[in-house]
Scaffold this motif. Sequence first.
Motif, mmCIF file in Angstrom:
data_model
loop_
_atom_site.group_PDB
_atom_site.id
_atom_site.type_symbol
_atom_site.label_atom_id
_atom_site.label_comp_id
_atom_site.label_asym_id
_atom_site.label_seq_id
_atom_site.Cartn_x
_atom_site.Cartn_y
_atom_site.Cartn_z
ATOM 1 N N SER A 219 -6.066 -7.314 5.309
ATOM 2 C CA SER A 219 -5.512 -7.215 3.964
ATOM 3 C C SER A 219 -4.125 -6.593 3.895
ATOM 4 C CB SER A 219 -6.455 -6.379 3.090
ATOM 5 O OG SER A 219 -6.514 -5.038 3.572
ATOM 6 N N HIS A 220 -3.773 -5.743 4.869
ATOM 7 C CA HIS A 220 -2.509 -4.978 4.816
ATOM 8 C C HIS A 220 -2.447 -4.102 3.568
ATOM 9 C CE1 HIS A 220 -0.394 -8.386 7.313
ATOM 10 N NE2 HIS A 220 -1.437 -7.851 7.930
ATOM 11 N N GLY A 221 -3.608 -3.628 3.099
ATOM 12 C CA GLY A 221 -3.629 -2.865 1.863
ATOM 13 C C GLY A 221 -4.224 -1.483 1.986
ATOM 14 N N ALA A 222 -4.298 -0.964 3.233
ATOM 15 C CA ALA A 222 -4.924 0.339 3.459
ATOM 16 C C ALA A 222 -4.273 1.011 4.655
ATOM 17 C CB ALA A 222 -6.428 0.154 3.704
ATOM 18 N N PRO A 223 -4.501 2.306 4.830
ATOM 19 C CA PRO A 223 -3.967 2.984 6.015
ATOM 20 C C PRO A 223 -4.549 2.410 7.304
ATOM 21 C CG PRO A 223 -4.682 4.583 4.358
ATOM 22 C CD PRO A 223 -5.185 3.243 3.911
ATOM 23 N N VAL A 224 -3.835 2.582 8.372
ATOM 24 C CA VAL A 224 -4.305 2.162 9.697
ATOM 25 C C VAL A 224 -5.472 3.060 10.106
ATOM 26 C CG1 VAL A 224 -3.653 1.865 12.113
ATOM 27 C CG2 VAL A 224 -1.981 1.406 10.298
ATOM 28 N N ILE A 225 -6.536 2.466 10.638
ATOM 29 C CA ILE A 225 -7.714 3.247 11.010
ATOM 30 C C ILE A 225 -7.671 3.602 12.501
ATOM 31 C CG2 ILE A 225 -9.098 2.213 9.176
ATOM 32 C CD1 ILE A 225 -10.525 0.564 11.365
ATOM 33 N N ASP A 226 -8.502 4.554 12.885
ATOM 34 C CA ASP A 226 -8.474 5.073 14.258
ATOM 35 C C ASP A 226 -8.666 4.002 15.334
ATOM 36 O OD1 ASP A 226 -7.910 7.630 13.440
ATOM 37 O OD2 ASP A 226 -9.982 8.348 13.561
ATOM 38 N N PRO A 227 -9.607 3.049 15.181
ATOM 39 C CA PRO A 227 -9.742 2.046 16.240
ATOM 40 C C PRO A 227 -8.475 1.219 16.476
ATOM 41 C CG PRO A 227 -11.709 2.064 14.877
ATOM 42 C CD PRO A 227 -10.703 2.945 14.188
ATOM 43 N N ASN A 251 -1.280 -1.779 -2.706
ATOM 44 C CA ASN A 251 -1.861 -0.430 -2.720
ATOM 45 C C ASN A 251 -0.912 0.567 -2.063
ATOM 46 O OD1 ASN A 251 -4.217 -1.263 -4.006
ATOM 47 N ND2 ASN A 251 -5.359 -1.495 -2.092
ATOM 48 N N PHE A 252 0.350 0.513 -2.461
ATOM 49 C CA PHE A 252 1.355 1.335 -1.786
ATOM 50 C C PHE A 252 1.161 2.819 -2.116
ATOM 51 C CE2 PHE A 252 3.504 -2.796 -2.204
ATOM 52 C CZ PHE A 252 3.805 -3.029 -0.870
#
Length: 280
Positions: A219-227, A251-252
């Motif tokens: 989506s490119h709409g959230a923070p990058v996750i740990d994995p 969701n900037f």
Amino acid sequence: MQHSGLSGAGLGLRRSLLGEIADSSHAGADFLEVAPENWINIGGRFGRQFRALTERYTFACHGLSLNLGGLAPLDQRLLRDIKCFLDEHQISVYSEHLSACADDGQLYDLMPVPFSEFNVLRIAERINQVEDALQRPLIIENVSAYACLPGDMDETAFVNAVLQEADCQLLLDVNNVLVNSINFGTDAEQFIRAMPSARIAYMHIAGHHDAQPGLKIDSHGAPVIDPVWQLLQLAYAEHGVRPTLLERDFNFPPIAELYAELGQIREMQTAVAAPRILRA
């Protein structure tokens, strides 16, 4: 092979971020990336702000609608417009998705293609045609997908074969590798390791959406996750540090939060590069 000429940690420039980045005296990103289709022939205030940024930053272009994997003829008018845009803003780095996005009309989505030897040869020829038209190398990106079409190869072999046949470079999208590993039960680490180091020009990371168990949407709409961070660290360890871009489409958060993610990229790049310097 030559790499992209980019360096450090980059940010995807979206219209919603234009004012904050243009008005800031602090260069939070080392380079910016845009989809040329969203900026071609833009004038007025947006055009002036964009021109000012191209004079401050190194830019890359990441196309959305070239339709490399499609069956319809390449859109020659679009290619001419893209070349004029790249020439006007003196942008040398241009990448596109290893996917299809048009047939009789524009699909406005990035559709998977069958992983086959036929498509390797066909798409490699289209890549060469694009390079001739743009008078620039074309960098191709591995894509996220939600369906797997029948073919006689897996994605790893297919991407490698296209790179070899077209003699082109790779934009390694680390988030897409994770998304596909969940959606299709493949090994993300194995895919990263199997990519040819010499052909990796730069990398992408992004956040995604968990639609349901076993299904992730890019989506490119959230923070990058740990994995994803862990896969990026693996990619650096396997292939060396590459310029890496953070994609965020909606969701900037406050711009400081995006810059903090860029700071995390730089910290990882420094941590991987430092031992290499000590061993030299």
